[in-house]
Scaffold this motif. Structure first.
Motif: not given
Length: 124
Positions: A90-112
């Motif tokens: 339920a938490q993943l569903c509620n926070d999907e957009k922000s969690l996904w955006q944060s994940y994409l940012e972490r990928l970018k910062q790690a050059n992954a």
């Protein structure tokens, strides 16, 4: 919040999560894999969440009920150690957009990247 039904679409690699409240959310296998509640991914050993990369094509191979409170999701990359409680889903569903955006940012910062490092083709 209880989960009443899970429906995995193998072709699109999307999991429909039906809650007892009547709400329905859909999460991708990739999203579920990179946000696994496992100690390995959550960083319980290091204190820092692990950045899971190269999972764009990951699929769910099996889902197992764990009592009346969680499911174990087994992925085709061999990951199977996370128990997804209904509360966590339920938490993943509620926070999907922000969690996904944060994940994409972490990928970018790690050059992954999300894509697999080796192209794999499966022919029926």
């Amino acid at each position: 919040m209880l989960v009443s039904t899970l429906h995995y679409h193998r072709q699109s690699k999307l999991l429909d999560i039906h809650f007892d409240s009547g709400s329905i959310s859909t999460l991708s296998a990739e999203f579920l894999r990179v946000h696994s509640p496992s100690a390995e991914v959550q960083g319980h050993h290091t204190g820092q969440p692990t950045l899971v990369t190269n999972k764009r094509d990951v699929a769910i191979s099996q889902i197992e009920a764990v009592g009346h409170y969680a499911v174990r999701i087994l992925f085709d990359d061999g990951h199977q150690s996370g128990l997804y409680s209904f509360r966590y889903l339920a938490q993943l569903c509620n926070d999907e957009k922000s969690l996904w955006q944060s994940y994409l940012e972490r990928l970018k910062q790690a050059n992954a990247q999300r894509e697999s490092t080796i192209a794999i083709r499966v022919t029926p």
